[in-house]
Design a protein around this motif. Structure first.
Motif, PDB file in Angstrom:
ATOM      1  N   ILE A  16       0.448  -1.590  -0.020  1.00  0.00           N
ATOM      2  CA  ILE A  16       0.196   0.389   0.035  1.00  0.00           C
ATOM      3  C   ILE A  16       1.259   1.250  -0.036  1.00  0.00           C
ATOM      4  O   ILE A  16       1.930   1.419   0.780  1.00  0.00           O
ATOM      5  N   ARG A  18       1.395   6.191  -1.354  1.00  0.00           N
ATOM      6  CA  ARG A  18       0.376   6.166  -1.505  1.00  0.00           C
ATOM      7  C   ARG A  18       0.812   7.762  -2.186  1.00  0.00           C
ATOM      8  O   ARG A  18       0.023   8.571  -2.642  1.00  0.00           O
ATOM      9  N   ASN A  36      -2.267   2.143  -4.720  1.00  0.00           N
ATOM     10  CA  ASN A  36      -2.600   3.592  -4.609  1.00  0.00           C
ATOM     11  C   ASN A  36      -3.782   4.067  -3.644  1.00  0.00           C
ATOM     12  O   ASN A  36      -4.793   4.535  -4.564  1.00  0.00           O
ATOM     13  N   SER A  37      -3.011   4.550  -2.057  1.00  0.00           N
ATOM     14  CA  SER A  37      -4.140   5.147  -0.996  1.00  0.00           C
ATOM     15  C   SER A  37      -4.726   6.052  -1.257  1.00  0.00           C
ATOM     16  O   SER A  37      -6.183   6.663  -0.799  1.00  0.00           O
ATOM     17  N   SER A  38      -4.418   6.542  -2.221  1.00  0.00           N
ATOM     18  CA  SER A  38      -4.675   8.259  -2.802  1.00  0.00           C
ATOM     19  C   SER A  38      -5.911   8.026  -4.178  1.00  0.00           C
ATOM     20  O   SER A  38      -6.319   9.621  -4.707  1.00  0.00           O
ATOM     21  N   PHE A  42      -9.328   2.937  -4.255  1.00  0.00           N
ATOM     22  CA  PHE A  42      -8.790   1.963  -3.412  1.00  0.00           C
ATOM     23  C   PHE A  42      -9.090   0.929  -2.571  1.00  0.00           C
ATOM     24  O   PHE A  42      -8.341  -0.148  -2.495  1.00  0.00           O
ATOM     25  N   MET A  43     -10.506   1.341  -2.137  1.00  0.00           N
ATOM     26  CA  MET A  43     -11.011   0.165  -1.122  1.00  0.00           C
ATOM     27  C   MET A  43     -11.197  -1.143  -2.393  1.00  0.00           C
ATOM     28  O   MET A  43     -10.562  -2.248  -1.717  1.00  0.00           O
ATOM     29  N   LEU A  46      -7.797  -2.768  -2.819  1.00  0.00           N
ATOM     30  CA  LEU A  46      -7.286  -3.437  -1.860  1.00  0.00           C
ATOM     31  C   LEU A  46      -8.235  -5.046  -1.770  1.00  0.00           C
ATOM     32  O   LEU A  46      -7.464  -5.646  -1.432  1.00  0.00           O
ATOM     33  N   ASP A  60       2.432  -2.394   9.071  1.00  0.00           N
ATOM     34  CA  ASP A  60       2.257  -0.842   8.860  1.00  0.00           C
ATOM     35  C   ASP A  60       3.194  -0.649   9.618  1.00  0.00           C
ATOM     36  O   ASP A  60       3.259   0.190  10.491  1.00  0.00           O
ATOM     37  N   LEU A  67      -5.171   3.981   8.306  1.00  0.00           N
ATOM     38  CA  LEU A  67      -4.989   2.803   7.520  1.00  0.00           C
ATOM     39  C   LEU A  67      -5.110   0.941   8.156  1.00  0.00           C
ATOM     40  O   LEU A  67      -5.589   0.335   7.481  1.00  0.00           O
ATOM     41  N   THR A  70      -8.474  -0.018   7.359  1.00  0.00           N
ATOM     42  CA  THR A  70      -9.246  -0.092   6.436  1.00  0.00           C
ATOM     43  C   THR A  70      -8.950  -1.284   5.427  1.00  0.00           C
ATOM     44  O   THR A  70      -9.111  -2.179   4.686  1.00  0.00           O
ATOM     45  N   ALA A  71      -7.140  -1.366   6.072  1.00  0.00           N
ATOM     46  CA  ALA A  71      -6.482  -2.906   5.923  1.00  0.00           C
ATOM     47  C   ALA A  71      -8.266  -4.139   6.139  1.00  0.00           C
ATOM     48  O   ALA A  71      -8.121  -4.946   6.071  1.00  0.00           O
TER      49      ALA A  71
END
Length: 189
Positions: A16, A18, A36-38, A42-43, A46, A60, A67, A70-71
């Motif tokens: 993951i 940014r 890419n979390s941006s 993204f979800m 992932l 992490d 984060l 979210t994971a």
């Protein structure tokens, strides 16, 4: 480094990041799953990566923010797809996250949205090494020695002495924690 270790050991890894340049950097190193979390989706990315890899354990370096949450939510989405019947307690799939850094010093925020089958803890190298025993630690040290210029190689933006490390310019530069810009402290150089 983690990408190289996982490739050698045949472990699927989900990265993951940014920024899009970090995606390209990791893909160039051989990472198959970089999200890419941006990005807006993204979800979904992932969740797809976890579905493909079965990655229910994560590390992490960020620490603060959402984060970890979210994971866990993405892991639970995948786990619920495998459930034969609904449970108000969520899936039975164990989900683990380890925080090993604090790139974000804000609080780590968790929400009650992934059942009760999760564990969050810290991970530090030296306590881990103390827990694995001499034989395992010896094998790990030998692996590092044997692969110091390949798997475990690092590059540095700058090498500084302890004295140089404390200069205003150095502090302002290395505290920004940018990708590919590590400082190496050489106390006796």
């Amino acid at each position: 480094m983690l990408t190289r270790i996982c490739a050698e050991d045949g472990i699927d890894l989900v990265n993951i990041v940014r920024k899009s340049d970090q995606v390209e950097l990791l893909k160039a190193l051989g990472s198959d799953h970089v999200v890419n979390s941006s990005e807006d989706d993204f979800m979904d990315q992932l969740t797809d990566a976890i579905r493909t890899t079965r990655a229910f354990c994560g590390f992490d370096p960020v620490g603060g923010g959402m984060l970890v949450d979210t994971a866990f939510r993405a892991m639970e989405r995948v786990a619920q797809e495998q459930m034969a019947e609904y449970s108000r307690y969520g899936s039975n799939q164990p989900k683990r996250m380890f925080i090993y850094g604090r790139l974000d010093t804000s609080p780590t925020i968790l929400t009650p949205s992934y059942g009760f089958g999760w564990t969050l803890s810290g991970w530090l190298l030296f306590p881990f090494l103390q827990s694995v025993g001499r034989e395992t630690m010896g094998r790990m040290r030998q692996r590092v020695r044997d692969n110091l210029t390949s798997t475990f190689a690092s590059s540095y933006k700058c090498r500084v002495t302890l004295e140089d490390m404390l200069t205003k310019d150095a502090v302002l530069d290395y505290r920004s924690t940018r990708t590919g810009e590590k400082y190496l402290v050489t106390p006796w150089a």
